[in-house]
Scaffold this motif. Sequence first.
Motif, PDB file in Angstrom:
ATOM      1  N   SER A 231       0.903  -1.277  -0.007  1.00  0.00           N
ATOM      2  CA  SER A 231       0.072   0.040   0.063  1.00  0.00           C
ATOM      3  C   SER A 231       0.874   1.195  -0.014  1.00  0.00           C
ATOM      4  O   SER A 231       0.277   2.265  -0.089  1.00  0.00           O
ATOM      5  N   ALA A 232       2.158   1.113   0.003  1.00  0.00           N
ATOM      6  CA  ALA A 232       3.144   2.149   0.053  1.00  0.00           C
ATOM      7  C   ALA A 232       2.804   3.034  -1.182  1.00  0.00           C
ATOM      8  O   ALA A 232       2.746   2.746  -2.309  1.00  0.00           O
ATOM      9  N   ASP A 233       2.952   4.535  -1.001  1.00  0.00           N
ATOM     10  CA  ASP A 233       2.809   5.440  -2.047  1.00  0.00           C
ATOM     11  C   ASP A 233       4.355   5.684  -2.500  1.00  0.00           C
ATOM     12  O   ASP A 233       5.146   6.198  -1.970  1.00  0.00           O
ATOM     13  N   VAL A 234       4.794   5.223  -3.902  1.00  0.00           N
ATOM     14  CA  VAL A 234       5.769   5.303  -4.334  1.00  0.00           C
ATOM     15  C   VAL A 234       5.787   6.850  -5.220  1.00  0.00           C
ATOM     16  O   VAL A 234       5.225   7.031  -6.060  1.00  0.00           O
ATOM     17  N   LYS A 235       6.850   7.918  -4.587  1.00  0.00           N
ATOM     18  CA  LYS A 235       6.910   9.091  -4.986  1.00  0.00           C
ATOM     19  C   LYS A 235       8.116   9.231  -6.029  1.00  0.00           C
ATOM     20  O   LYS A 235       8.789   8.457  -5.836  1.00  0.00           O
ATOM     21  N   GLY A 236       7.802  10.277  -6.873  1.00  0.00           N
ATOM     22  CA  GLY A 236       8.934  10.600  -7.919  1.00  0.00           C
ATOM     23  C   GLY A 236       8.835   9.851  -9.134  1.00  0.00           C
ATOM     24  O   GLY A 236       9.624   9.917 -10.077  1.00  0.00           O
ATOM     25  N   ARG A 237       7.583   9.227  -9.434  1.00  0.00           N
ATOM     26  CA  ARG A 237       7.279   8.466 -10.706  1.00  0.00           C
ATOM     27  C   ARG A 237       7.409   9.556 -11.863  1.00  0.00           C
ATOM     28  O   ARG A 237       7.731   9.314 -13.066  1.00  0.00           O
ATOM     29  N   ASP A 238       7.003  10.616 -11.559  1.00  0.00           N
ATOM     30  CA  ASP A 238       6.880  11.710 -12.692  1.00  0.00           C
ATOM     31  C   ASP A 238       8.395  12.338 -13.008  1.00  0.00           C
ATOM     32  O   ASP A 238       8.280  12.951 -14.022  1.00  0.00           O
ATOM     33  N   ARG A 239       9.293  12.110 -12.248  1.00  0.00           N
ATOM     34  CA  ARG A 239      10.672  12.695 -12.482  1.00  0.00           C
ATOM     35  C   ARG A 239      11.226  11.955 -13.759  1.00  0.00           C
ATOM     36  O   ARG A 239      11.054  10.925 -13.884  1.00  0.00           O
ATOM     37  N   ALA A 240      11.840  12.611 -14.573  1.00  0.00           N
ATOM     38  CA  ALA A 240      12.540  12.215 -15.683  1.00  0.00           C
ATOM     39  C   ALA A 240      14.077  11.943 -15.530  1.00  0.00           C
ATOM     40  O   ALA A 240      14.921  11.765 -16.380  1.00  0.00           O
TER      41      ALA A 240
END
Length: 327
Positions: A231-240
């Motif tokens: 259920s963890a929220d993975v941050k930074g997926r929108d970074r290139a």
Amino acid sequence: MRISLKTTVIIGLLAVVALGFVQGGLGWFARDQIYVVMDAATENTIPSLVVITDMEAASLKAASILGESLISTDATARARYIDEINGKIAEFEKWLATYEPLILNVEDRAHFDQVKADWNTWRGFAEQSIDALKRNDLSGATALYMGQQADAGDALFDSLVSIANFNKDLGDANRIDGDASAAFTSMLQIIAAGLSLVAGDGVLVLVNSRVLKPLGQMTATMRQVAAGDYSADVKGRDRADEIGAMATAVETFRENGLRINSLAEQERVEQQGRQARMMMMQELQSGVSNVVEAALSGNFAARLDSKFDDAELARVLPKTYQPPPAP
């Protein structure tokens, strides 16, 4: 436009290094300014003042010896005095020749020409006094010495003082300019040091916000996912950048974990269904055996005591079920 982590760090380091070079260059500039002042003092001001002092000493000594020769009654001593005067005249001429290469500008040249002109005037009267002494014309020599030669001596001394003051003022001006340049350069060095500090802090903040903090968050998320918490929220997926690539990989791992958990839950439910059906079949087998045994004993009224929650079995065995007697 998004910048990769590598580019971010390189830009920050290059900014710090560039400011370091600027600060170092300012230091070299300040040192050169100090060297300019020192060179001006060593190569011109000090030698010029030394030569002027030597000219003053030679002219004063020549005048003093000439005065002693006027009061001397010994012809031999007077001749020796005349030789000493000529020696001092030659010495003054030598110092004049030494000073000329040290002349800096037009104003310095004007002072030098005045000294030279006043010296030629004094030397001309001195030569006339010497000629009078050689003729034993003490009154004529004394009149020249006390009159025109004295005036020429005062003019020569004034011109020597004037050229000495000019060189002192020039040295002071060079020193002031050097101090001003050094102070200005020191101020620039302080500014460059402050900018280096600000740039260094900026690089640290930038690296912390774009690298260290996201990496810390990513590490915590990876540990959470590795522990089975999908259920963890993975941050930074929108970074290139590289952090974005890592976040995408962790998100893929998390989604795969969710799918595996879903399949495992489905398998568990199916396994429970299979186990329940197997137990029901075992119970059915036991019940059928009891009914068969009763029938073999002549009891054809025996029925199954259990009701099976299975549509197919309920259709096949609708009349074999007998509810258990009430207590």
